[in-house]
Structure formats: structure tokens, C-alpha cells
Design a protein around this motif. Structure first.
Motif, PDB file in Angstrom:
ATOM      1  N   ASP A   1       4.718  -0.816   8.184  1.00  0.00           N
ATOM      2  CA  ASP A   1       5.648   0.402   8.052  1.00  0.00           C
ATOM      3  C   ASP A   1       4.677   0.887   6.491  1.00  0.00           C
ATOM      4  O   ASP A   1       4.784   2.188   6.309  1.00  0.00           O
TER       5      ASP A   1
ATOM      6  N   TYR B   1       3.700   4.768   6.042  1.00  0.00           N
ATOM      7  CA  TYR B   1       3.998   5.509   4.959  1.00  0.00           C
ATOM      8  C   TYR B   1       2.898   5.948   4.070  1.00  0.00           C
ATOM      9  O   TYR B   1       2.886   7.076   3.509  1.00  0.00           O
TER      10      TYR B   1
ATOM     11  N   GLY C   1       8.889   0.517   1.694  1.00  0.00           N
ATOM     12  CA  GLY C   1       9.939   1.577   1.811  1.00  0.00           C
ATOM     13  C   GLY C   1       9.072   3.063   1.700  1.00  0.00           C
ATOM     14  O   GLY C   1       8.134   3.187   1.163  1.00  0.00           O
ATOM     15  N   ILE C   2      10.271   3.995   1.634  1.00  0.00           N
ATOM     16  CA  ILE C   2       9.776   5.410   1.315  1.00  0.00           C
ATOM     17  C   ILE C   2      10.034   5.727  -0.229  1.00  0.00           C
ATOM     18  O   ILE C   2      11.293   5.422  -0.598  1.00  0.00           O
TER      19      ILE C   2
ATOM     20  N   ASP D   1      14.048   7.129  -1.633  1.00  0.00           N
ATOM     21  CA  ASP D   1      14.923   6.654  -0.685  1.00  0.00           C
ATOM     22  C   ASP D   1      16.244   6.408  -1.349  1.00  0.00           C
ATOM     23  O   ASP D   1      16.381   6.276  -2.458  1.00  0.00           O
TER      24      ASP D   1
ATOM     25  N   ASP E   1      14.125   4.523   5.383  1.00  0.00           N
ATOM     26  CA  ASP E   1      13.160   3.388   5.901  1.00  0.00           C
ATOM     27  C   ASP E   1      14.014   2.795   6.842  1.00  0.00           C
ATOM     28  O   ASP E   1      13.632   2.267   7.948  1.00  0.00           O
TER      29      ASP E   1
ATOM     30  N   THR F   1      13.518   4.347  10.085  1.00  0.00           N
ATOM     31  CA  THR F   1      12.376   4.264  10.754  1.00  0.00           C
ATOM     32  C   THR F   1      12.348   2.742  11.703  1.00  0.00           C
ATOM     33  O   THR F   1      11.751   2.537  12.693  1.00  0.00           O
TER      34      THR F   1
END
Ligand code: GDP
Length: 301
Positions: A49, A53, A66-67, A70, A93, A96
Motif C-alpha cells: 500500500d 500510495y 496510509g493516505i 486521511d 486507507d 483500499t
């Protein structure tokens, strides 16, 4: 085609530079899956991930996990209803991860990643090192620990005495990517828990011997730039230095990139690896990431 072997912090920084100077459709990224597992009902492939990303400019660069921007509504609600989760998963996240879980259960991890990369508009190939889950055993001075408990609950503090992981098979495309590439770049990732699992896949070392391989050392001076790589190298009896990294990769490595700070190690490393490139390897801004990426690309014959 260029293949990059990646974990989830150091190499993604390099990928940010690389994707600016190389056509992303020319990049294949083989990603570590050692730490993959189910958490709070979803399959978490953290390094994959992070690479997805990073390549789609969504990564949270504070944690390399993570994003960015978020929200954590579900995470907080899980705590409120007395169902806390070990990992702090953001809402976007988590989407996803839910998608990956559903796709993986239907098609396997490699196909799930291919579909997700396409959904994010990526043209690079992002391949998990394996479709199988690894077992990892960490022996520490406070007993045996689950890998994520060591990282999160115990904040990487215990002394690590031994680290062992099970053998898994390479996912489809891993060996071909290495064999068909002009060069393989081993990014500055944790040599023990990110790169060694990829090197341990059947056929990988043999394929690397037939390809030009350049590695960036994740160790500067006598410790890792970040994270527990030093502790893990010590547990396996290795020197915590770029010399230790060179020894680990010596059977197939053509060129090792070390930091300016380690210039004094050039002679010693030259006894192990033919070519040593010395430059700034600390990637704290996009300029530094692009410079390092350019130096690596220029070194490829
Ligand atoms: P993980 O999956 O989160 O453990 O991430 P990786 O294995 O990809 O990366 C961890 C390694 O990246 C650590 O050993 C760090 O020393 C290294 N690292 C992080 N940032 C940098 C950097 O800017 N330069 C170099 N040379 N190494 C870095």
C-alpha cells in the motif's frame, strides 16, 4: 525495464525521485510481503500500500504509511465500542484494504495489486514478492514476540536475539521481471525484513546474478537512517554498517551506493563489491531523491 526491490519506507522515498526521471511504465516494483496479515478483519499489505500510495502521490510522508490527510472515524469508533485495533488505519486507507481483501480472496494478491494499481492510474507494475503469507518468528530479550507487537506495542525497544521467517514461493512475474530488466535496483530498505525475504524466494538470487544490480545502503555510519534494521542485522551477527550490507548482497551485487559520511569505508567495501558509489543518500527532499535516482540511473551500463 528497471526492476526495484522495495520495502515500505526507504525505497519509496527513492521511488519518488525515480518516477520523476524514468518513465513509470518502465518500472517494475517487487514489494516485500513478510509483514502482511489480517488486522481488524482486513488484509493489511503495508509495504504494498505504501508503494501504491507513493506512486500515486497519496502517501502520508509523516509515517510512510496510509493516505495523507486521511480521517480516522472508523478507528476511533472501534475504540469506543471496545474493539480497538492494533494498527491505526485511516478511513480512505481502510477502503483500499477492504478492496484488496475482497480482490485477493477472489483472485490472489498479485492480481489484486495489479487491479488496484490500474484503478489508481499507475502504469508501473507493482508485484508482491509472494501470494503466500510468511510466518515470522522474533526472539527478543523479553521472549518471543509477534512482529507487529514488537514494532507497535513494544515500540521496537526489546533487544532482538534472533529472527526467522518461513520460505514462500515467488509470485508470478517476480523472476521474469528480474531476468528481463536492464538493471535491478535494491532500494535502501531494511536488509533483513524487507530485502532478505525477497532474496530468499526460490530463483531470485540466481536471476540477480544474471542482471546488473545496484543497491543503496540503508545504513549510514553505524546505524539505520530510521527503524530497526540495525537491531535485526545485529541479531543475525552482521556488522551494522554499509560493509555489512555489502556482505549480505556480495554474491550478485555490481555496485553499492553509500553515503558521503561513509567515504572511509570505500576501500573495505571495494574488497567485497567491484564498484562503490559515494554520494548523499539522505533523501529529505525531492531534490535529494531525484539526485540519488539520477546517480543510480547514470551508473547503469
Ligand atoms: P519498512 O518496511 O517500513 O521497514 O521500510 P523499508 O524496509 O523500506 O525501509 C527501512 C529502511 O530505510 C531503514 O533501514 C532506513 O535506514 C532506510 N531509510 C529510510 N530513509 C532513508 C534515506 O533517506 N536514505 C537511506 N540511505 N536510507 C533510508
Amino acid at each position: 525495464m528497471i526492476t526495484v526491490l522495495s520495502g515500505g519506507t526507504g525505497t519509496p522515498k527513492l521511488l519518488q525521485g525515480l518516477k520523476e526521471i524514468v518513465d513509470p511504465s518502465e518500472l517494475t516494483i517487487v514489494v516485500n510481503t513478510l509483514e502482511n496479515d489480517y488486522f481488524a478483519g482486513v488484509y493489511v499489505a503495508a509495504d504494498i500500500d505504501t508503494v501504491l500510495y507513493t506512486m500515486s502521490d497519496m502517501i502520508n510522508e509523516e509515517f510512510w504509511y496510509g493516505i495523507k490527510d486521511d480521517t480516522f472515524i472508523t478507528h476511533e469508533r472501534l475504540e469506543e465500542i471496545d474493539c480497538p485495533e492494533l494498527l491505526r488505519i485511516g478511513d480512505k486507507d481502510r477502503a483500499t484494504k477492504i478492496q484488496k481483501t475482497l480482490l485477493m480472496e477472489k483472485y490472489g494478491l498479485a492480481k489484486a495489486c495489479e487491479i488496484q494499481a490500474k484503478n489508481m492510474g499507475l502504469t508501473s507494475k507493482i508485484i508482491p514478492m509472494s501470494n503466500e503469507n510468511s510466518n515470522i518468528k522474533l526472539t527478543t530479550d523479553i521472549g518471543e514476540l509477534e512482529f507487529h507487537d514488537f514494532l507497535i506495542k513494544h515500540q521496537q525497544k526489546p533487544e532482538v536475539l534472533d529472527i526467522q521467517f518461513s520460505e514462500v514461493s515467488p509470485a508470478e512475474g517476480v523472476i521474469d521481471a528480474i531476468k528481463n530488466s536492464k538493471a535491478v535496483i535494491i532500494g535502501p530498505s531494511n536488509p533483513i525484513t524487507s530485502i532478505l525475504p525477497i532474496l530468499s524466494l526460490e530463483g531470485v538470487k540466481e536471476a540477480l546474478k544474471e542482471t546488473y544490480v545496484v543497491a543503496v545502503s540503508p545504513i549510514v555510519g553505524s546505524d539505520a537512517v530510521s527503524g530497526p534494521a540495525g537491531k535485526f542485522m545485529k541479531a543475525l551477527g552482521m556488522d551494522i554498517s554499509s560493509v555489512g550490507v555489502a556482505k549480505l548482497y556480495e554474491n550478485f551485487l555490481d555496485n553499492i551506493v553509500i553515503d558521503n559520511e561513509d567515504e572511509n569505508l570505500e576501500g573495505e567495501i571495494n574488497q567485497i563489491i567491484n564498484k562503490v558509489t559515494i554520494t548523499n543518500t539522505i533523501m529529505n527532499n525531492l531534490g535529494a531523491k531525484k539526485n540519488l535516482a539520477q546517480i543510480i540511473m547514470d551508473s547503469i551500463p
